[in-house]
Design a protein around this motif. Structure first.
Motif, short mmCIF file in Angstrom:
data_model
loop_
_atom_site.label_atom_id
_atom_site.label_comp_id
_atom_site.label_asym_id
_atom_site.label_seq_id
_atom_site.Cartn_x
_atom_site.Cartn_y
_atom_site.Cartn_z
N MET A 1 0.80 -1.33 -0.05
CA MET A 1 0.07 0.03 0.12
C MET A 1 0.85 1.25 0.13
O MET A 1 1.86 1.41 0.88
CB MET A 1 -0.84 0.08 1.20
CG MET A 1 -1.97 -0.94 1.08
SD MET A 1 -3.22 -0.79 2.37
CE MET A 1 -4.08 -2.43 2.27
N VAL A 116 -16.18 2.13 -12.91
CA VAL A 116 -16.74 2.12 -14.08
C VAL A 116 -16.58 3.52 -14.68
O VAL A 116 -16.04 3.65 -15.86
CB VAL A 116 -18.06 1.70 -14.08
CG1 VAL A 116 -18.79 2.04 -15.41
CG2 VAL A 116 -17.94 0.05 -14.04
N PRO A 117 -17.12 4.84 -13.94
CA PRO A 117 -16.99 6.03 -14.49
C PRO A 117 -15.52 6.67 -14.54
O PRO A 117 -15.43 7.60 -15.26
CB PRO A 117 -18.00 6.80 -13.82
CG PRO A 117 -18.10 6.05 -12.59
CD PRO A 117 -17.70 4.79 -12.83
N LEU A 118 -14.64 5.67 -14.14
CA LEU A 118 -13.42 6.26 -14.23
C LEU A 118 -12.63 5.64 -15.55
O LEU A 118 -11.41 5.87 -16.05
CB LEU A 118 -12.55 5.93 -13.22
CG LEU A 118 -12.71 6.62 -11.77
CD1 LEU A 118 -12.05 6.09 -10.74
CD2 LEU A 118 -12.86 8.19 -11.99
N GLY A 119 -13.72 4.80 -16.19
CA GLY A 119 -13.03 4.14 -17.49
C GLY A 119 -11.89 3.03 -17.28
O GLY A 119 -11.40 2.52 -18.23
N SER A 166 -8.48 3.05 -2.97
CA SER A 166 -7.69 3.67 -1.89
C SER A 166 -8.15 4.97 -1.24
O SER A 166 -7.37 6.09 -1.52
CB SER A 166 -5.97 3.69 -2.31
OG SER A 166 -5.92 2.69 -3.23
N MET B 1 -2.44 -1.11 -2.13
CA MET B 1 -3.43 -1.16 -3.11
C MET B 1 -2.89 0.18 -4.21
O MET B 1 -2.44 1.07 -3.78
CB MET B 1 -4.59 -0.87 -2.79
CG MET B 1 -5.58 -1.86 -3.45
SD MET B 1 -7.05 -1.73 -2.49
CE MET B 1 -6.90 -3.17 -1.29
N ARG B 2 -2.94 -0.05 -5.55
CA ARG B 2 -2.47 0.87 -6.42
C ARG B 2 -3.14 2.16 -6.49
O ARG B 2 -4.75 1.87 -6.17
CB ARG B 2 -2.28 0.15 -7.83
CG ARG B 2 -1.01 -0.56 -8.04
CD ARG B 2 -0.94 -0.91 -9.47
NE ARG B 2 -1.96 -2.00 -9.71
CZ ARG B 2 -2.40 -2.10 -10.86
NH1 ARG B 2 -1.94 -1.40 -11.93
NH2 ARG B 2 -3.39 -3.16 -11.02
N ASN B 3 -2.85 3.13 -7.03
CA ASN B 3 -3.70 4.21 -7.06
C ASN B 3 -4.78 4.09 -8.37
O ASN B 3 -4.07 4.27 -9.41
CB ASN B 3 -2.97 5.66 -7.02
CG ASN B 3 -3.94 6.77 -7.28
OD1 ASN B 3 -5.30 6.78 -7.00
ND2 ASN B 3 -3.37 7.84 -8.01
N VAL B 4 -5.89 3.68 -8.35
CA VAL B 4 -6.60 3.66 -9.48
C VAL B 4 -7.52 4.72 -9.72
O VAL B 4 -8.64 4.67 -10.39
CB VAL B 4 -7.31 2.28 -9.46
CG1 VAL B 4 -6.50 1.12 -9.81
CG2 VAL B 4 -8.54 2.27 -8.33
N GLY B 5 -7.44 5.79 -8.98
CA GLY B 5 -8.54 6.73 -8.67
C GLY B 5 -8.57 7.68 -10.22
O GLY B 5 -9.45 8.55 -10.37
N ALA B 6 -7.58 7.62 -10.84
CA ALA B 6 -7.28 8.61 -11.98
C ALA B 6 -8.15 8.13 -13.24
O ALA B 6 -8.34 6.87 -13.39
CB ALA B 6 -5.95 8.52 -12.45
N SER B 7 -8.72 9.06 -13.91
CA SER B 7 -9.62 8.79 -15.07
C SER B 7 -8.72 8.24 -16.17
O SER B 7 -7.58 8.90 -16.34
CB SER B 7 -10.38 9.73 -15.27
OG SER B 7 -11.32 9.54 -16.27
N ARG B 8 -9.38 7.39 -17.07
CA ARG B 8 -8.37 6.95 -18.43
C ARG B 8 -8.67 7.52 -19.41
O ARG B 8 -8.57 6.78 -20.46
CB ARG B 8 -8.89 5.20 -18.42
CG ARG B 8 -8.86 4.48 -17.23
CD ARG B 8 -7.17 4.73 -16.45
NE ARG B 8 -7.16 4.13 -15.29
CZ ARG B 8 -6.93 2.91 -15.00
NH1 ARG B 8 -6.52 1.91 -15.96
NH2 ARG B 8 -6.71 2.32 -13.70
N ARG B 12 -12.83 5.89 -23.01
CA ARG B 12 -12.84 4.64 -22.24
C ARG B 12 -13.91 4.88 -21.23
O ARG B 12 -14.67 3.94 -21.07
CB ARG B 12 -11.37 4.43 -21.47
CG ARG B 12 -10.23 4.14 -22.29
CD ARG B 12 -9.75 2.88 -21.49
NE ARG B 12 -8.80 2.12 -22.16
CZ ARG B 12 -7.67 1.62 -21.95
NH1 ARG B 12 -7.20 1.86 -20.77
NH2 ARG B 12 -7.02 0.92 -22.69
N VAL B 13 -13.93 5.90 -20.89
CA VAL B 13 -14.95 6.35 -19.78
C VAL B 13 -16.50 6.14 -20.19
O VAL B 13 -17.20 5.30 -19.90
CB VAL B 13 -15.06 7.85 -19.40
CG1 VAL B 13 -16.14 8.09 -18.14
CG2 VAL B 13 -13.46 8.00 -18.44
N VAL B 308 -20.89 5.79 -4.62
CA VAL B 308 -19.49 5.37 -4.76
C VAL B 308 -18.62 6.11 -5.76
O VAL B 308 -17.80 5.65 -6.69
CB VAL B 308 -19.48 3.62 -5.02
CG1 VAL B 308 -20.10 2.97 -4.10
CG2 VAL B 308 -20.27 3.35 -6.50
N GLY B 309 -19.30 7.31 -5.95
CA GLY B 309 -18.53 8.15 -6.96
C GLY B 309 -19.16 8.25 -8.34
O GLY B 309 -18.47 9.17 -9.37
#
Ligand SMILES: Nc1ncnc2c1ncn2[C@@H]1O[C@H](COP(=O)(O)OP(=O)(O)OP(=O)(O)O)[C@@H](O)[C@H]1O
Ligand SMILES: [Mg+2]
Lengths: 228, 407
Positions: A1, A116-119, A166, B1-8, B12-13, B308-309
């Motif tokens: 982490m 999902v909405p982050l693609g 995270s 855990m990896r940072n997956v919060g960034a949009s792609r 893709r979205v 959940v965002g």
């Protein structure tokens, strides 16, 4: 982490009333001021019906206070646009008391649906969900439907979902209430781990194990904080 | 855990949200089934009606194409009047004329309920090509009072081959009994299924106009058509020369028929829109009601996704994709059912609604032609309805505080 900085959250004179059928209003939260510093671990205890769930929803930006304000990282959530609020709330997470899930959607998809909405592509979502489920000892239910889980399993799956991205601020509403001691210990460890890696943690709980780990315990009674 | 919060990236979205909308079709089963049924209820009648209308148009145009260059009838004092048989030779002698076929059209009452029927007398060898006898045989050239009937008419009157047609007609020469010698149907076009074919002589007896015909079908040499029409219109009379009042020729060319057809078909197609307008009127409240099916559950789901965002826009896009799929499924299903109904079931049950006089199981080939426009129009209209219903409820759920929506 990876280590990260937590987010602070603060309630200022927050009040939340619900209209009831006879036309009167009940104040589930009746004027609460609480400041949770970045990286803190605060536990909220209190009898059933004292307003813990309502307070957590307000702090997590999922409900609007009738009066008073909630500041996330110093910003009043009521004063920003809806899109901005969604953006600011993205690094937060919540574990609901009932482990709410999208019906019929497989557990791994439920766990990763916030991505999902982050693609994030499907294969990657599944991978992440499987890893998160493993940390809460749920690797055996990855492809099941949420209806086929026990209350405790649902709660742990909800924890996996909240941890997946995270979060820098994590709320957990009685996360061990439906668990046997062994599973409760796992959940306590996981939450403590998130806190150790930098996340701010607010937990509503009666569980002594949980309260023992918290740096600060506050108590609610009839919608008010009575002790620190 | 990896940072997956960034949009792609936007594409893709959108793709990921669209995929989630597609899977929502199977998550919300009750709503999917009810919405698809509503879409079918609206689109199917329209596709079937337009299919038959297009088929009729094609059939009629084909009939005019295959028909004679000129139709000739006669007028006395500006009113239609029978034409003496002697006119056949007069017309046949005009330069450029290759053939002249006489036709006798008479109307008569048949059966105990006095149903009116059209009797067409033609030379046996110039019957329309599609009149193939299904049952029995054609009328014999010299035997009087032999009838060949369209299937639907025979069915309506309860007649079959060999039956005598009782008080069929009566004239100065007494009561005549006619006999059904043949029934035609399958494969014949719509108009023919309602008529009786017989010999010129029998038709003349029925119409009580001995040695008179109703019209002449004239075929000309290439490029002679207009000249022949001119000559016919210029003739002082088609009756015996010198006898007054004169019988003037009325000439209808193929082009005249096309023009007439265009006007008639327009009226008929307006009629075909009626079931659709009706289905539409019923469909609006239906679709709005189905957008409420499973609403409580979808509202909770929207609250959870917000928690959940998910953004409001993401939720709207998801419900839009879901709605688009529902209308697409409903429209495709309608086209499929319409196809089976028209092609394999020959419009059973629906043909009499749209084609007056047709039997429930039509004895003629129901004309149809599936064109893309009606299906696309149905898709557009139902999409608007479904979008309106689901966008509204999704918007309401998505903009409420998630804690409230999840209760
Ligand atoms: N939507 C609502 N409408 C009306 N009253 C509500 C609503 N939600 C909560 N309440 C009331 O507000 C009070 C606080 O509820 P809350 O769920 O916050 O309690 P809690 O401390 O989480 O209880 P528990 O430990 O049982 O989960 C309760 O008396 C409850 O009945
Ligand atoms: Mg609670």
């Amino acid at each position: 982490m990876t280590a990260q900085t937590g987010l602070s959250v603060e309630a200022r004179e927050v009040r939340r009333e619900f209209a009831v059928r006879d036309g009167t209003a009940v104040a589930a939260v009746a004027g609460v001021s609480l400041s949770v510093a970045a990286g803190a671990f605060v536990a909220v205890r209190g009898r059933s019906g004292s307003g813990k769930t309502t307070l957590l929803a307000l702090l997590a930006g999922l409900d609007h206070p009738t009066s008073g304000s909630v500041l996330l990282d110093g910003v009043d959530l009521a004063r920003v646009s809806r899109a901005e609020r969604t953006r600011r709330l993205r690094p937060t997470g919540i574990v609901f008391q009932n482990g709410a899930a999208v019906p019929r959607l497989p557990v791994w998809e439920n766990v990763s649906i916030g991505l999902v909405p982050l693609g994030v592509p499907m294969a990657e979502r599944r991978q992440l969900a499987e890893a998160a489920l493993e940390t809460v000892a749920l690797q055996h239910v990855v492809a099941r439907r949420p209806e086929a889980l026990s209350a405790g399993e649902r709660q742990r799956a909800a924890l996996a979902r909240a941890l997946l991205h995270s979060p820098r601020l994590l709320f957990a509403d009685e996360p061990t209430s439906n668990l046997d001691p062994e599973s409760a210990e796992i959940v306590c460890d996981v939450l403590a781990g998130a806190h150790a890696s930098g996340a701010t943690l607010v937990v509503a709980s009666h569980d002594e194990r949980m309260l023992a780990r918290a740096a600060r315990v506050v108590e609610m009674r009839e919608g008010r904080l009575v002790s620190e | 855990m990896r940072n997956v919060g960034a949009s792609r990236g936007a594409l893709r979205v959108v793709a990921a949200i669209a995929r989630s909308g597609a899977s929502a079709v199977s998550l919300h089963r009750l709503r999917t089934v009810s919405t698809v049924l509503c879409v079918v209820a609206i689109v199917l009648p329209y596709v079937v009606g337009s299919g038959i209308a297009a088929g009729l148009r094609a059939d009629m145009v084909a009939a005019v194409d295959a028909g004679p260059d000129l139709h000739v009838t006669t007028l006395r004092f500006g009113r239609p009047a029978p034409m003496p048989e002697s006119a056949i030779a007069v017309v046949a002698d005009l330069p450029g004329v290759t053939s002249v076929v006489p036709r006798v059209v008479a109307e008569t009452q048949l059966g105990t309920r006095g149903e009116s029927a059209v009797v067409v007398g033609v030379p046996r060898d110039s019957l329309p090509a599609h009149v193939s006898v299904m049952d029995g045989r054609l009328f014999a050239p010299n035997a009087p009072n032999e009838l060949v009937m369209g299937h639907d008419l025979a069915a309506r009157l309860g007649l079959k081959v060999g039956d005598a047609v009782p008080p069929f007609y009566r004239n100065e020469s007494g009561e005549r009994v006619s006999r059904v010698v043949g029934v035609f149907g399958a494969g014949a076009p719509l108009w023919a299924s309602q008529v009786i074919f017989t010999s010129i002589e029998t038709a003349q007896t029925i119409s009580a106009e001995e040695s008179a015909v109703t019209s002449l079908l004239v075929t000309c040499q290439p490029n002679y058509r207009d000249a022949v029409a001119e000559r016919l219109r210029a003739l002082p009379t088609l009756g015996p020369p010198g006898i007054r009042p004169a019988l003037r020729a009325r000439v209808t060319t193929r082009d005249d028929l096309y023009a007439l057809l265009a006007r008639r078909l327009l009226d008929r197609e307006t009629l075909f829109q009626l079931p659709f307008i009706l289905a539409f009127a019923i469909g609006i409240p239906l679709v709005l009601v189905t957008s409420g099916v499973g609403l409580a559950e979808r509202r909770r789901e929207a609250g959870l996704l917000r928690a959940v965002g998910w953004s409001v826009d993401a939720l709207l896009l998801r419900s839009l994709v879901e709605g688009a799929l529902l209308t697409l499924i409903g429209t495709s299903l309608s086209v499929l059912i319409a196809f089976v109904w028209l092609d394999l079931a020959n419009g059973a049950g629906i043909a009499p609604v749209l084609l007056p006089g047709a039997a429930r199981m039509p004895g003629f080939r129901v004309p149809w032609q599936m064109l893309p426009i009606p299906a696309l129009l149905g898709l557009a209209v139902t999409s608007v309805l479904v979008f309106a219903g689901s966008t509204w409820s999704t918007w309401r759920a998505a903009t409420a505080p998630p804690a409230e929506a999840m209760r």
